[in-house]
Enzyme design. Structure first.
Site, PDB file in Angstrom:
ATOM      1  N   SER A  68       0.641  -1.117   0.453  1.00  0.00           N
ATOM      2  CA  SER A  68      -0.195  -0.248  -0.510  1.00  0.00           C
ATOM      3  C   SER A  68       0.844   1.392   0.047  1.00  0.00           C
ATOM      4  CB  SER A  68      -1.163  -0.395   1.249  1.00  0.00           C
ATOM      5  OG  SER A  68      -1.939   1.255   1.078  1.00  0.00           O
ATOM      6  N   GLY A 506      -1.962  -0.288  14.990  1.00  0.00           N
ATOM      7  CA  GLY A 506      -1.466  -1.842  15.182  1.00  0.00           C
ATOM      8  C   GLY A 506      -0.631  -2.435  13.615  1.00  0.00           C
TER       9      GLY A 506
HETATM   10  C1  LIG Z   1      -4.363   7.020  12.156  1.00  0.00           C
HETATM   11  C2  LIG Z   1      -4.440   5.970  11.106  1.00  0.00           C
HETATM   12  O1  LIG Z   1      -3.993   6.275  10.529  1.00  0.00           O
HETATM   13  N1  LIG Z   1      -4.480   4.827  12.018  1.00  0.00           N
HETATM   14  C3  LIG Z   1      -4.219   3.412  10.420  1.00  0.00           C
HETATM   15  C4  LIG Z   1      -3.033   2.471   9.991  1.00  0.00           C
HETATM   16  O2  LIG Z   1      -3.227   1.548  11.664  1.00  0.00           O
HETATM   17  P1  LIG Z   1      -2.513   2.187  13.154  1.00  0.00           P
HETATM   18  O3  LIG Z   1      -3.599   0.567  13.908  1.00  0.00           O
HETATM   19  O4  LIG Z   1      -3.043   3.223  13.893  1.00  0.00           O
HETATM   20  O5  LIG Z   1      -0.988   1.370  12.829  1.00  0.00           O
HETATM   21  O6  LIG Z   1      -3.212   1.274   9.807  1.00  0.00           O
HETATM   22  C5  LIG Z   1      -4.436   0.898   9.285  1.00  0.00           C
HETATM   23  C6  LIG Z   1      -3.883  -0.078   8.379  1.00  0.00           C
HETATM   24  O7  LIG Z   1      -4.043   0.594   6.924  1.00  0.00           O
HETATM   25  C7  LIG Z   1      -5.868   1.975   8.756  1.00  0.00           C
HETATM   26  O8  LIG Z   1      -6.882   1.568   8.645  1.00  0.00           O
HETATM   27  C8  LIG Z   1      -5.080   2.924  10.151  1.00  0.00           C
HETATM   28  O9  LIG Z   1      -6.740   3.998   9.915  1.00  0.00           O
HETATM   29 MG   LIG Z   2      -3.326   1.132   1.037  1.00  0.00          MG
END
Ligand SMILES: CC(=O)N[C@H]1[C@@H](OP(=O)(O)O)O[C@H](CO)[C@@H](O)[C@@H]1O
Ligand SMILES: [Mg+2]
EC number: 5.4.2.3
Length: 550
Positions: A68, A506
């Site tokens: 991605s 995550g």
């Molecule tokens: C604040 C933020 O943008 N967090 C992102 C990011 O997740 P985190 O769990 O915050 O690392 O990556 C995910 C997967 O792409 C997306 O779903 C999410 O919105």
């Molecule tokens: Mg993507």
């Protein structure tokens, strides 16, 4: 009873040994790490996908090789379930177990245990469709994946180099082929045809849109946007930028949806392309996220993120449902996460039901399924609209009583075709936005003025153990470390329109702090104060404390 083809699995597995020092985890976005460490993981995912298909009675499973918006040297893999949705959560754990089996023998043991525990009938067929993005590590990883297919005897179809949402489309189209619920022809052409035909119907009779600049992040979205453009012809003039998919080091580099959202500014190489009043959007590296923006008459940059897209689209759909005379029967709802700007939540909640769920598209998608029409977007631009099967039936059968009702009903039916309901899809979402702008005669200015974003700030805090941070209430409150939430509450109430929350990421080894307040300087200050609290509470080394933390 059929057994696993052990000899084949063993000999292929020996060619794809697991690096002993690495631990892999199937997380929010599948497996994702440096591309050159993923050979064994991807080989094993090939076998797992085949088993998942057998478990699903031979229906086709999708495998997408992509990382991605991550840097070019990263890669990853995610599985797609038969209805085009993300892999069922219980199988994420199976994926992690298989990926970490240290040896071929341990892998065979783990596979045998999985077959028994998940009650997989090995005599069923297994079918998989797979694709990859444009990363240089892609071809080698695809050949590891194909070895996994050969090891199990999977009937595999190569989707080539394409976007994540197109792969989701293919999975659903293959599995619904020839049925009354057919999702479209099971080919890329089928996808472009479905989107472009519904788009042309939806904008017929409207003023032709001015050219749209599309930042393709130097990724696979560049191929897809170029093809889509040939189907759309004059109906949507596009100016494609950042299309260097074969130049090393360019993917997502100072461009793309994640860059724009994080930096809240134009990709540097668009500065000379964009003119005052110009509207543009950025895709991410696998074209499932979308950010819009425009320059005002003075040349100032304004960002229209996932929250603004949700507001625009939800209001439009509510209006159409009402015009079609269906407002008593069809309920529209919105799903957001805690990262949604507080001003967007307020705007939406004054108009329709809004639910907040934990971060990660699968949570949003599932919650959106509880509405007749569910609109969900993450602030970062990943989202879509889903129409429940009953609602789609209702639209097909409803007898409009006036010409105005009939027009609105047709628009809704065309929207069900235009929108990729399986997953967030930057190109489909882009066409959706263009339809709404054309119908409302909005430029970026009118769209942006639906509500004014509250200034906000996102900060990462590196801690020794992010898993010690536990949350509740859709991640908006901390329950652990004890006492920290009370300190955050105490800080927040000193700021006008203040809001802040803390959660472990995550996808990265950090804790994220989000803060918003009535003015920018206050939002920054609140974020850095909370970050300081988190750092100290998590036992951060005082000598390495980032100097901006307050
Ligand atoms: C604040 C933020 O943008 N967090 C992102 C990011 O997740 P985190 O769990 O915050 O690392 O990556 C995910 C997967 O792409 C997306 O779903 C999410 O919105
Ligand atoms: Mg993507």
């Amino acid at each position: 009873m059929a057994g696993l083809p052990l000899e084949a699995i063993k000999s292929f597995s020996d060619a794809h040994p697991k690096p002993s020092e690495l631990h892999f985890q199937y997380g929010t976005a599948g497996f994702r790490t440096l591309g050159n460490t993923l050979d064994s993981v991807i080989f094993r995912v090939g076998i797992l996908a085949g088993l998942r298909s057998k478990k699903m009675d031979g229906r086709t499973i999708g495998v997408m090789v992509t990382a991605s918006h991550n840097p070019e040297q990263d890669n990853g893999v995610k599985l797609v379930d038969p209805r085009g949705e993300m892999l069922e959560a219980s199988w994420e754990a199976h994926a992690t177990v298989l990926a970490n089996a240290p040896t071929t023998d341990a892998l065979v043991e783990a596979l045998e245990a999985l077959v028994i525990n998940a009650k997989i009938d090995l005599s069923k067929p297994s079918r998989v469709v797979y694709a990859r993005d444009t990363r240089p590590s892609g071809p080698a990883l695809i050949s590891a994946l194909e070895d996994g297919f050969k090891a199990l005897g999977v009937e595999a179809r190569d989707g080539g180099i394409t976007t994540t949402p197109i792969l989701h489309y293919l999975v659903k189209a293959i599995n619904t082929k020839g049925s009354s619920e057919s999702y479209g022809e099971d080919s890329e052409e089928g996808y472009y045809t479905k989107l472009s035909e519904s788009f042309k119907k939806l904008i017929s009779g409207r003023t032709k849109p001015s050219p749209l600049v599309i930042d393709c992040a130097n990724g696979v979205g560049a191929h897809a946007a170029a093809k889509l453009s040939t189907y759309l012809g004059e109906s949507l003039p596009m100016i494609l930028e950042n299309t260097a998919t074969s130049t090393t080091g360019t993917l997502n580099d100072s461009c793309g949806a994640d860059y724009v959202k994080t930096m809240q500014r134009l990709p540097p190489n668009l500065v000379n392309v964009m003119k005052p009043g110009q509207r543009a959007c950025s895709l991410d590296g696998d074209a499932d996220r979308l950010m819009y923006y425009y320059l005002d008459e003075r040349g100032l940059f304004h960002m229209l993120d996932g929250d603004k897209i949700a507001a625009l689209v939800a209001a439009f759909i509510v209006e159409l449902v009402k015009l079609a005379g269906l407002d008593s029967e069809v309920k529209v709802g919105v799903v957001q996460t805690a990262y949604a700007n507080g001003a967007s939540t307020k705007y939406l909640a004054e108009r329709l039901p809004v639910k907040c769920v934990p971060t990660g598209v699968k949570h949003l998608h599932h919650a959106a399924e509880n509405y007749n029409i569910g609109v969900y977007f993450e602030a970062n631009g990943h989202g879509t609209v889903i129409f429940s099967p009953k609602t789609q039936e209702k639209l097909a059968q409803h007898e409009p009583s006036t010409p105005a009702q009939s027009t609105a009903l047709n628009h809704l039916i065309n929207l069900t075709q235009l929108i990729n309901q399986t997953v967030g899809d930057a190109l489909s979402d882009m066409l959706l936005v263009e339809v709404v702008l054309a119908h409302k005669s909005y430029s970026g200015v009118e769209w942006n003025s639906l509500y004014a974003d509250l200034p906000n700030r996102l900060v990462k805090v590196v801690v020794s153990d992010r898993n010690s941070f536990k949350t509740e209430d859709a991640e908006r409150r901390l329950v652990n470390p004890p006492g920290l939430q009370a300190k955050i509450d105490e800080l927040v109430q000193r700021y006008e329109a203040g809001r802040s929350f803390v959660r472990p990421s995550g996808t990265e080894d950090v804790v994220r702090v989000y803060a918003e307040a009535a003015v920018k300087a206050q939002a920054d200050e609140l974020a850095f104060r909370v970050a300081g609290l988190v750092y100290d509470e998590a036992g951060g080394d005082a000598s390495k404390r980032p100097k901006e933390f307050l």
